[in-house]
Design a protein around this motif. Structure first.
Motif, short mmCIF file in Angstrom:
data_model
loop_
_atom_site.label_atom_id
_atom_site.label_comp_id
_atom_site.label_asym_id
_atom_site.label_seq_id
_atom_site.Cartn_x
_atom_site.Cartn_y
_atom_site.Cartn_z
N UNK A 86 0.88 -1.15 0.12
CA UNK A 86 -0.18 0.13 0.11
C UNK A 86 1.07 1.33 -0.05
N UNK A 87 0.81 2.19 -1.25
CA UNK A 87 1.66 3.23 -1.12
C UNK A 87 0.54 4.38 -0.81
N UNK A 88 0.77 5.49 0.37
CA UNK A 88 0.02 6.56 0.51
C UNK A 88 0.79 7.94 0.25
N UNK B 142 -4.20 15.81 3.68
CA UNK B 142 -4.90 14.89 2.97
C UNK B 142 -3.89 13.67 2.56
N UNK B 143 -4.50 12.42 2.63
CA UNK B 143 -3.93 11.46 1.85
C UNK B 143 -4.62 10.71 0.98
N UNK B 144 -3.81 10.25 0.26
CA UNK B 144 -4.50 9.35 -0.92
C UNK B 144 -3.59 8.04 -0.88
N UNK B 145 -4.32 6.73 -1.11
CA UNK B 145 -3.57 5.36 -1.07
C UNK B 145 -3.79 4.47 -2.19
N UNK B 146 -3.06 3.55 -2.51
CA UNK B 146 -3.45 2.77 -3.51
C UNK B 146 -2.79 1.44 -2.98
N UNK C 82 2.78 7.12 -6.53
CA UNK C 82 2.85 8.26 -5.88
C UNK C 82 2.40 9.25 -7.03
N UNK C 83 2.71 9.26 -8.10
CA UNK C 83 2.71 10.18 -9.32
C UNK C 83 0.89 10.03 -9.79
N UNK C 84 0.34 8.65 -9.82
CA UNK C 84 -0.98 8.38 -10.12
C UNK C 84 -1.59 8.82 -8.99
N UNK D 178 4.34 7.00 2.13
CA UNK D 178 4.52 5.72 2.90
C UNK D 178 4.10 4.84 2.35
N UNK D 179 4.98 3.68 2.82
CA UNK D 179 4.31 2.21 2.26
C UNK D 179 4.10 1.21 3.52
#
Length: 369
Positions: free
Chosen positions: A288-290, A301-305, A321-323, A340-341
């Motif tokens: 999980x990349x945040x 703000x946080x965005x995760x994938x 992270x760019x996405x 963060x990972x």
């Protein structure tokens, strides 16, 4: 309180203004003066403040500009983590002379289980006193300690007689200690939660204890059950010598606000490189990349994938992270970016260990001291 369970004797050792104290130790001209570690420049954030600076209201995580307004004579010192780590390792060696059950929380604090210890001392309070004296003799720094039946109470107690003091909460005193405690002193109750509790008439441990498990769960979600049990002195988490890392991160605060995603790509490249380096050093990978974004108005703000496989490679971390950066429009100009990972491959080991424990141990929500 149950007497049919093993007695735990837990010490929480917390160094006093650690980073600032190390700087004052190494630089005699700084002793007795208000200093802040980090926080220099227009956008700096303070990592630590000496007790002389704290008298003016200067605190860690405060902007350097605000700190300087509160304390015009404040002296800013650059962080030196290599030195802090060196001192921390020396302190941990002292801990291990007393017990192998040492759980570091950071460079400047740790839990010790001295129920059974290497010197055969039955008194945890005397062990804490000895450790604090050893730290002072070996490093010239002072430490505070809390001693009690579990990690929660010990941590709360360590803050009572700071700096350079200790407090013991004996088994028979735990319930009264927790009932008298200001809700803001409960470890795990942050500023926002404390305000919410105030609105519901919860100001002390006694007020909290009067609420049912159903009420607390309904109003505070999953944390509700945690509050319900800790106020009753129930916290069965053992001291874990080998804490399993849950995430790994790096971030950067910029000297000037960035207003376009294009300007942020170079910054993300450096951050991704640092995250990858730390992953390799720790020999871990994650799924999980945040992306963390702090705007100029300090909103966060946080965005995760989450990916279907473990990664540690810089290129994949950067692309993900760019996405996330381009996922939606920015709300404002940006002062900080972080990557963060999490969902690390260490969690697999932890899950297996937990399942194994469940098969052999029945959890009892009772006091252990």
């Amino acid at each position: 309180m149950s007497n049919d369970l093993p007695i735990r004797k837990i010490i929480h050792v917390d160094m006093d203004a650690f980073y600032a104290s190390v700087e004052q130790l190494d630089n005699p001209e700084l002793r007795g003066k208000p200093i802040a570690v980090g926080g220099g420049g227009k956008r700096g954030v303070i990592s630590a403040a000496s007790y002389e600076a704290r008298k003016f209201g200067v605190r860690s995580a405060m902007s350097g500009r605000l700190a300087e307004k509160l304390c015009p004579d404040l002296i800013f010192v650059r962080t030196n983590f290599a030195r802090y780590n060196e001192v921390s390792q020396n302190i941990r060696k002292i801990f291990h002379e007393y017990t192998d059950l040492v759980e570091p929380l950071s460079l400047d604090e740790a839990y010790l289980d001295v129920t059974e210890n290497k010197i055969g001392m039955p008194s945890a309070s005397i062990i804490a006193q000895e450790i604090r004296q050893r730290i002072f003799e070996d490093t010239g720094l002072t430490a505070s300690a809390g001693i009690s039946i579990n990690k929660f109470v010990a941590k709360v107690a360590s803050d009572y007689n700071k700096p350079n003091g200790q407090k013991t909460v004996n088994p028979e005193d735990v319930l009264q200690f927790l009932e008298d405690l200001d809700i803001r002193k409960f470890y795990g109750v942050g500023k926002v939660t404390a305000e919410k509790m105030y609105q519901k008439g919860i100001f002390t441990g006694k007020n909290l204890k009067s609420k049912s498990l159903e009420y607390l769960t309904e109003n505070f979600g999953k944390s509700g059950s945690y509050y319900y049990y800790i106020v009753r002195g129930i916290h069965n988490s053992p001291v874990k010598p080998n804490r399993i890392r849950k995430s790994l991160a790096a971030e950067r605060t910029f000297s000037e606000n960035l207003s376009s995603e294009v300007f942020m790509l170079e910054k993300l490249n450096h951050i991704a490189e640092e995250v990858s380096r730390r992953l390799d050093k720790s020999k871990v990978a994650g799924k999980t990349v945040t992306l963390k974004i702090k705007y100029s108005d300090f909103t966060l703000q946080t965005r995760s994938k989450t990916l279907p496989y473990f990664i540690s490679d810089k290129a994949i971390i950067l692309e993900t992270a760019k996405d996330l950066l381009y996922q939606e429009k920015l709300n404002n100009s940006v002062r900080l970016l972080g990557i963060s990972l999490s969902n690390l491959n260490t969690e697999v080991t932890k899950k297996k260990s937990t399942e194994k424990q469940k098969k052999s141990v029945s959890v009892q929500l009772k006091f252990e001291f």
